[in-house]
Write a protein that holds these residues in place. Sequence first.
Motif, PDB file in Angstrom:
ATOM      1  N   ALA A  96      21.759 -15.117  -9.337  1.00  0.00           N
ATOM      2  CA  ALA A  96      22.077 -13.713  -9.629  1.00  0.00           C
ATOM      3  C   ALA A  96      23.058 -13.625 -10.801  1.00  0.00           C
ATOM      4  CB  ALA A  96      22.657 -13.034  -8.391  1.00  0.00           C
ATOM      5  N   HIS A  97      24.028 -14.505 -10.826  1.00  0.00           N
ATOM      6  CA  HIS A  97      24.981 -14.533 -11.940  1.00  0.00           C
ATOM      7  C   HIS A  97      24.246 -14.789 -13.259  1.00  0.00           C
ATOM      8  CE1 HIS A  97      28.622 -15.228 -14.201  1.00  0.00           C
ATOM      9  NE2 HIS A  97      28.140 -16.392 -14.589  1.00  0.00           N
ATOM     10  N   LYS A  98      23.314 -15.721 -13.246  1.00  0.00           N
ATOM     11  CA  LYS A  98      22.533 -16.022 -14.450  1.00  0.00           C
ATOM     12  C   LYS A  98      21.682 -14.831 -14.879  1.00  0.00           C
ATOM     13  CE  LYS A  98      22.289 -20.996 -13.664  1.00  0.00           C
ATOM     14  NZ  LYS A  98      21.416 -22.120 -13.289  1.00  0.00           N
ATOM     15  N   GLU A  99      21.298 -13.998 -13.919  1.00  0.00           N
ATOM     16  CA  GLU A  99      20.495 -12.800 -14.207  1.00  0.00           C
ATOM     17  C   GLU A  99      21.379 -11.624 -14.624  1.00  0.00           C
ATOM     18  OE1 GLU A  99      17.121 -12.487 -14.075  1.00  0.00           O
ATOM     19  OE2 GLU A  99      16.842 -14.580 -13.488  1.00  0.00           O
ATOM     20  N   THR A 100      22.669 -11.837 -14.755  1.00  0.00           N
ATOM     21  CA  THR A 100      23.676 -10.836 -15.141  1.00  0.00           C
ATOM     22  C   THR A 100      23.738  -9.636 -14.189  1.00  0.00           C
ATOM     23  OG1 THR A 100      22.258  -9.667 -16.729  1.00  0.00           O
ATOM     24  CG2 THR A 100      23.578 -11.512 -17.577  1.00  0.00           C
ATOM     25  N   ILE A 101      23.709  -9.909 -12.918  1.00  0.00           N
ATOM     26  CA  ILE A 101      23.924  -8.862 -11.918  1.00  0.00           C
ATOM     27  C   ILE A 101      25.375  -8.403 -12.052  1.00  0.00           C
ATOM     28  CG2 ILE A 101      23.957  -8.363  -9.450  1.00  0.00           C
ATOM     29  CD1 ILE A 101      21.128  -8.887 -10.667  1.00  0.00           C
ATOM     30  N   ARG A 102      25.583  -7.065 -12.100  1.00  0.00           N
ATOM     31  CA  ARG A 102      26.898  -6.535 -12.450  1.00  0.00           C
ATOM     32  C   ARG A 102      27.767  -6.077 -11.285  1.00  0.00           C
ATOM     33  NH1 ARG A 102      23.464  -3.995 -16.482  1.00  0.00           N
ATOM     34  NH2 ARG A 102      23.342  -2.301 -15.015  1.00  0.00           N
ATOM     35  N   ASN A 103      27.194  -5.731 -10.121  1.00  0.00           N
ATOM     36  CA  ASN A 103      28.030  -5.262  -9.026  1.00  0.00           C
ATOM     37  C   ASN A 103      27.368  -5.592  -7.689  1.00  0.00           C
ATOM     38  OD1 ASN A 103      26.202  -3.053  -8.256  1.00  0.00           O
ATOM     39  ND2 ASN A 103      26.882  -2.064 -10.146  1.00  0.00           N
ATOM     40  N   ARG A 104      28.068  -5.292  -6.604  1.00  0.00           N
ATOM     41  CA  ARG A 104      27.573  -5.701  -5.281  1.00  0.00           C
ATOM     42  C   ARG A 104      26.306  -4.969  -4.878  1.00  0.00           C
ATOM     43  NH1 ARG A 104      32.139  -3.327  -1.169  1.00  0.00           N
ATOM     44  NH2 ARG A 104      32.003  -1.168  -1.849  1.00  0.00           N
ATOM     45  N   TYR A 105      26.109  -3.759  -5.372  1.00  0.00           N
ATOM     46  CA  TYR A 105      24.897  -3.022  -5.018  1.00  0.00           C
ATOM     47  C   TYR A 105      23.679  -3.606  -5.727  1.00  0.00           C
ATOM     48  CZ  TYR A 105      28.395  -0.021  -3.063  1.00  0.00           C
ATOM     49  OH  TYR A 105      29.460   0.432  -2.329  1.00  0.00           O
ATOM     50  N   GLU A 106      23.845  -3.964  -6.981  1.00  0.00           N
ATOM     51  CA  GLU A 106      22.766  -4.659  -7.693  1.00  0.00           C
ATOM     52  C   GLU A 106      22.485  -6.008  -7.041  1.00  0.00           C
ATOM     53  OE1 GLU A 106      23.599  -5.057 -11.849  1.00  0.00           O
ATOM     54  OE2 GLU A 106      23.528  -2.897 -12.212  1.00  0.00           O
ATOM     55  N   LEU A 107      23.558  -6.677  -6.602  1.00  0.00           N
ATOM     56  CA  LEU A 107      23.395  -7.968  -5.943  1.00  0.00           C
ATOM     57  C   LEU A 107      22.618  -7.811  -4.633  1.00  0.00           C
ATOM     58  CD1 LEU A 107      24.004 -10.994  -5.930  1.00  0.00           C
ATOM     59  CD2 LEU A 107      26.160 -10.462  -4.760  1.00  0.00           C
ATOM     60  N   ALA A 108      22.957  -6.795  -3.849  1.00  0.00           N
ATOM     61  CA  ALA A 108      22.230  -6.550  -2.597  1.00  0.00           C
ATOM     62  C   ALA A 108      20.761  -6.269  -2.874  1.00  0.00           C
ATOM     63  CB  ALA A 108      22.861  -5.379  -1.845  1.00  0.00           C
ATOM     64  N   GLN A 109      20.478  -5.495  -3.907  1.00  0.00           N
ATOM     65  CA  GLN A 109      19.089  -5.208  -4.265  1.00  0.00           C
ATOM     66  C   GLN A 109      18.393  -6.476  -4.746  1.00  0.00           C
ATOM     67  OE1 GLN A 109      18.616  -2.264  -7.330  1.00  0.00           O
ATOM     68  NE2 GLN A 109      16.446  -2.013  -6.900  1.00  0.00           N
ATOM     69  N   TYR A 110      19.061  -7.256  -5.573  1.00  0.00           N
ATOM     70  CA  TYR A 110      18.492  -8.494  -6.102  1.00  0.00           C
ATOM     71  C   TYR A 110      18.164  -9.472  -4.971  1.00  0.00           C
ATOM     72  CZ  TYR A 110      18.195 -12.885  -8.703  1.00  0.00           C
ATOM     73  OH  TYR A 110      17.779 -14.085  -9.220  1.00  0.00           O
ATOM     74  N   LEU A 111      19.063  -9.557  -3.997  1.00  0.00           N
ATOM     75  CA  LEU A 111      18.884 -10.474  -2.879  1.00  0.00           C
ATOM     76  C   LEU A 111      18.019  -9.887  -1.769  1.00  0.00           C
ATOM     77  CD1 LEU A 111      22.544 -11.803  -2.657  1.00  0.00           C
ATOM     78  CD2 LEU A 111      20.572 -12.970  -3.656  1.00  0.00           C
ATOM     79  N   GLU A 112      17.653  -8.608  -1.922  1.00  0.00           N
ATOM     80  CA  GLU A 112      16.833  -7.893  -0.940  1.00  0.00           C
ATOM     81  C   GLU A 112      17.497  -7.883   0.430  1.00  0.00           C
ATOM     82  OE1 GLU A 112      12.998  -9.755  -1.096  1.00  0.00           O
ATOM     83  OE2 GLU A 112      12.486  -8.752  -2.964  1.00  0.00           O
TER      84      GLU A 112
END
Length: 119
Positions: A96-112
């Motif tokens: 996720a860091h490599k994909e430049t996820i910017r905040n916890r909500y984007e991270l939650a969406q990215y991780l499903e």
Amino acid sequence: MYEALLTEASFLGIDTYEKYMPLRLKGLYSKNVILINKNMDTSCEKACVLAEELGHYYTSSGDILGQDTIEKRRQEKIARTWAYEKLVPLSKIVQAHKETIRNRYELAQYLEIYRRIFR
């Protein structure tokens, strides 16, 4: 993720059912049966609950429904920690860091995963 966790539960010999339960009760594990509250809106939220219930399968013993002792609360925390590590392994956070996820909500969406895990 929810389907993968259902498959894992089945492989372990755990029967999993979705049932309408009181809103405050999201899931329950007892004697190789997991109940998931059918009132939840998303499979992401159901995956978080199922992961925690699988955590109880792997880490808990006895009846810990009433959180009236330190030992019961400790077992609840251990099962929840198991679920966090199952849903969010370090390798996914690095990706996720490599994909430049910017905040916890984007991270939650990215991780499903349901955002309750970050509260």
